[in-house]
Write an enzyme that holds these catalytic residues in place. Structure first.
Site, PDB file in Angstrom:
ATOM      1  N   ASP A  50       0.842  -1.193   0.000  1.00  0.00           N
ATOM      2  CA  ASP A  50       0.000   0.000   0.000  1.00  0.00           C
ATOM      3  C   ASP A  50       0.879   1.245   0.000  1.00  0.00           C
ATOM      4  O   ASP A  50       1.561   1.544   0.988  1.00  0.00           O
ATOM      5  CB  ASP A  50      -0.906  -0.032   1.240  1.00  0.00           C
ATOM      6  N   CYS A 124      -8.335  15.372 -17.098  1.00  0.00           N
ATOM      7  CA  CYS A 124      -9.335  15.883 -16.157  1.00  0.00           C
ATOM      8  C   CYS A 124      -8.874  17.132 -15.413  1.00  0.00           C
ATOM      9  O   CYS A 124      -9.649  17.723 -14.670  1.00  0.00           O
ATOM     10  CB  CYS A 124      -9.711  14.803 -15.144  1.00  0.00           C
ATOM     11  N   TYR A 153     -11.063  14.446  -8.602  1.00  0.00           N
ATOM     12  CA  TYR A 153      -9.995  13.650  -9.232  1.00  0.00           C
ATOM     13  C   TYR A 153      -9.053  14.577 -10.011  1.00  0.00           C
ATOM     14  O   TYR A 153      -7.828  14.468  -9.907  1.00  0.00           O
ATOM     15  CB  TYR A 153     -10.641  12.603 -10.144  1.00  0.00           C
TER      16      TYR A 153
HETATM   17  P1  NAD Z   1      -5.952   1.490 -12.741  1.00  0.00           P
HETATM   18  O1  NAD Z   1      -6.977   1.780 -11.693  1.00  0.00           O
HETATM   19  O2  NAD Z   1      -6.133   0.286 -13.580  1.00  0.00           O
HETATM   20  O3  NAD Z   1      -4.506   1.443 -12.094  1.00  0.00           O
HETATM   21  C1  NAD Z   1      -4.157   2.130 -10.926  1.00  0.00           C
HETATM   22  C2  NAD Z   1      -3.551   1.127  -9.975  1.00  0.00           C
HETATM   23  O4  NAD Z   1      -3.149   1.813  -8.786  1.00  0.00           O
HETATM   24  C3  NAD Z   1      -4.551   0.034  -9.542  1.00  0.00           C
HETATM   25  O5  NAD Z   1      -4.074  -1.247  -9.906  1.00  0.00           O
HETATM   26  C4  NAD Z   1      -4.632   0.205  -8.051  1.00  0.00           C
HETATM   27  O6  NAD Z   1      -4.748  -1.018  -7.342  1.00  0.00           O
HETATM   28  C5  NAD Z   1      -3.323   0.904  -7.736  1.00  0.00           C
HETATM   29  N1  NAD Z   1      -3.408   1.578  -6.451  1.00  0.00           N
HETATM   30  C6  NAD Z   1      -4.397   2.385  -6.005  1.00  0.00           C
HETATM   31  N2  NAD Z   1      -4.157   2.743  -4.757  1.00  0.00           N
HETATM   32  C7  NAD Z   1      -2.989   2.142  -4.388  1.00  0.00           C
HETATM   33  C8  NAD Z   1      -2.245   2.122  -3.202  1.00  0.00           C
HETATM   34  N3  NAD Z   1      -2.647   2.794  -2.121  1.00  0.00           N
HETATM   35  N4  NAD Z   1      -1.092   1.412  -3.161  1.00  0.00           N
HETATM   36  C9  NAD Z   1      -0.696   0.696  -4.263  1.00  0.00           C
HETATM   37  N5  NAD Z   1      -1.363   0.690  -5.424  1.00  0.00           N
HETATM   38  C10 NAD Z   1      -2.503   1.397  -5.481  1.00  0.00           C
HETATM   39  O7  NAD Z   1      -5.883   2.804 -13.649  1.00  0.00           O
HETATM   40  P2  NAD Z   1      -5.131   3.028 -15.046  1.00  0.00           P
HETATM   41  O8  NAD Z   1      -6.179   3.256 -16.049  1.00  0.00           O
HETATM   42  O9  NAD Z   1      -4.111   1.987 -15.263  1.00  0.00           O
HETATM   43  O10 NAD Z   1      -4.430   4.424 -14.759  1.00  0.00           O
HETATM   44  C11 NAD Z   1      -3.064   4.541 -14.385  1.00  0.00           C
HETATM   45  C12 NAD Z   1      -2.744   6.001 -14.083  1.00  0.00           C
HETATM   46  O11 NAD Z   1      -3.039   6.805 -15.233  1.00  0.00           O
HETATM   47  C13 NAD Z   1      -3.590   6.572 -12.939  1.00  0.00           C
HETATM   48  O12 NAD Z   1      -2.778   7.444 -12.203  1.00  0.00           O
HETATM   49  C14 NAD Z   1      -4.665   7.339 -13.644  1.00  0.00           C
HETATM   50  O13 NAD Z   1      -5.174   8.384 -12.845  1.00  0.00           O
HETATM   51  C15 NAD Z   1      -3.922   7.854 -14.877  1.00  0.00           C
HETATM   52  N6  NAD Z   1      -4.844   8.153 -15.976  1.00  0.00           N
HETATM   53  C16 NAD Z   1      -5.484   7.124 -16.619  1.00  0.00           C
HETATM   54  C17 NAD Z   1      -6.357   7.414 -17.649  1.00  0.00           C
HETATM   55  C18 NAD Z   1      -7.087   6.322 -18.378  1.00  0.00           C
HETATM   56  O14 NAD Z   1      -7.866   6.629 -19.269  1.00  0.00           O
HETATM   57  N7  NAD Z   1      -6.889   5.061 -18.059  1.00  0.00           N
HETATM   58  C19 NAD Z   1      -6.588   8.743 -18.035  1.00  0.00           C
HETATM   59  C20 NAD Z   1      -5.924   9.752 -17.357  1.00  0.00           C
HETATM   60  C21 NAD Z   1      -5.033   9.458 -16.333  1.00  0.00           C
END
Ligand code: NAD
Length: 323
Positions: A50, A124, A153
């Site tokens: 975590d 965002c 967010y």
């Molecule tokens: P995702 O939710 O699949 O991946 C994020 C990961 O972070 C998850 O596996 C989650 O378990 C992990 N996580 C959350 N809290 C945690 C903690 N306390 N300790 C350890 N791990 C933790 O999301 P994604 O789509 O793979 O996005 C990855 C990054 O890209 C994020 O920061 C997201 O905000 C950013 N992002 C994604 C998109 C998109 O369209 N997918 C768009 C803009 C920004």
């Protein structure tokens, strides 16, 4: 051999990024609260931990005495699609959890002398007032201020961009920041409440009867662009290899309405479906990537057609559902 640490390596983009870094010849440690959902991690070492916990971040960011990670990718966030981010129900957790992660990461990245750090920000962060007209959204990087994101967010992402900049300014942290615009592809969640529009639409269409009906949130005239995962990772790797240190969009400029996206997916299915518009959390009225800066600074921008990536994603979700 170069070393990389991927935070959020159990998530959608993170698990794909680990695979890409392995192909690029890195030794990789991945960290997440959970293992990747849909395939084995490709990481050399995977730590379930975590990142809100400062001691955990201290441990996982340590590589060995007198050496530190060449590259750290900070993707971990409390995150989801419109249903999770725009409902207002998860605001406190989103801000608290993601800010804590980023505070810990910035602190230990400096203490261990991490050589380069990537932070995944988001489209965002852009002000709502520039995204009211679905046909002409304005999302060039220089329009971020005066800030007025439409979600907590987005505010947290903006705060963390500034946090990493402050650490760069005061402590010499070497950062790269991308603002992702709706990344999609195989091995992304497609149900459960955190899924995003492309995957949710694929799931609804696949599960519908041959001449049934599917529900779409809002009037479907809201616009977005969607970027396929492989192109996202290409952009991330190119940004990391560049000297450009300002936030830059990584997204597609192929803007569609949600109705058009839905029609595209219905077309893949060869079903005759009626679209019913219902109330639901929506986000801004229009959004599109503006790729002028990435072209100018990195000499590259995504070029794959939305339809090609959507087809691959549709087929992957179909196989998952039919399992
Ligand atoms: P995702 O939710 O699949 O991946 C994020 C990961 O972070 C998850 O596996 C989650 O378990 C992990 N996580 C959350 N809290 C945690 C903690 N306390 N300790 C350890 N791990 C933790 O999301 P994604 O789509 O793979 O996005 C990855 C990054 O890209 C994020 O920061 C997201 O905000 C950013 N992002 C994604 C998109 C998109 O369209 N997918 C768009 C803009 C920004």
């Amino acid at each position: 051999m170069k070393s990389a640490l991927v935070l959020g390596a159990g998530g959608f983009i993170g698990s794909h990024l680990v695979k890409r870094l392995k192909k690029d010849g890195f030794w990789v440690r991945g960290v997440d609260l959970k293992n990747p959902e849909f395939s084995e991690t490709a990481a050399d070492e995977f730590v379930v931990g975590d990142l809100r916990d400062n001691c955990t971040v201290k441990k996982i960011m340590f590589l060995k005495n007198e050496d530190s990670f060449d590259e750290v990718y900070q993707l971990a966030a409390d995150m989801g699609g419109a249903g999770f981010v725009f409902s207002g129900m998860n605001d406190a957790e989103i801000m608290h959890n993601s800010a804590l992660i980023n505070l810990n990461v910035a602190e230990w990245a400096v203490k261990y002398g991490i050589k380069k750090l990537f932070y995944s920000s988001s489209a965002c962060i852009y002000p709502e007032y520039n995204q009211l007209d679905p046909d002409n959204p304005k999302c060039s990087e220089d329009t971020a201020y005066p800030a007025m994101p439409d979600s907590e967010y987005g505010w947290e992402k903006l705060f963390s961009e500034r946090l990493f900049f402050a650490f760069a300014r005061n402590h010499g942290l070497n950062i790269r920041i991308a603002r992702f615009h709706n990344i999609f592809g195989p091995e992304g969640v497609y149900d459960g409440g955190r899924e995003k529009a492309p995957a949710a639409i694929c799931r609804k269409v696949i599960k519908a009867d041959q001449d049934g009906e599917i529900e779409i949130w809002g009037d479907g005239k809201q616009t977005r662009s969607f970027l396929y995962i492989d192109e996202c990772l290409e952009g991330v790797r190119r940004l990391m290899n560049s000297d450009f240190r300002e936030p830059v969009n990584i997204g597609s400029e192929e803007m569609v309405t949600i109705n058009e996206l839905t029609e595209m997916v219905i077309g893949f299915s060869k079903k005759k479906l009626n679209i019913r518009h219902i109330e639901g959390p929506l986000g801004v009225r229009g959004r599109n990537s503006d790729n002028r800066l990435i072209k100018e600074k990195i000499g590259w921008a995504p070029s794959q057609r939305l339809k090609d990536g959507m087809k691959l994603t549709f087929e992957w979700i179909r196989k998952e559902i039919e399992k």
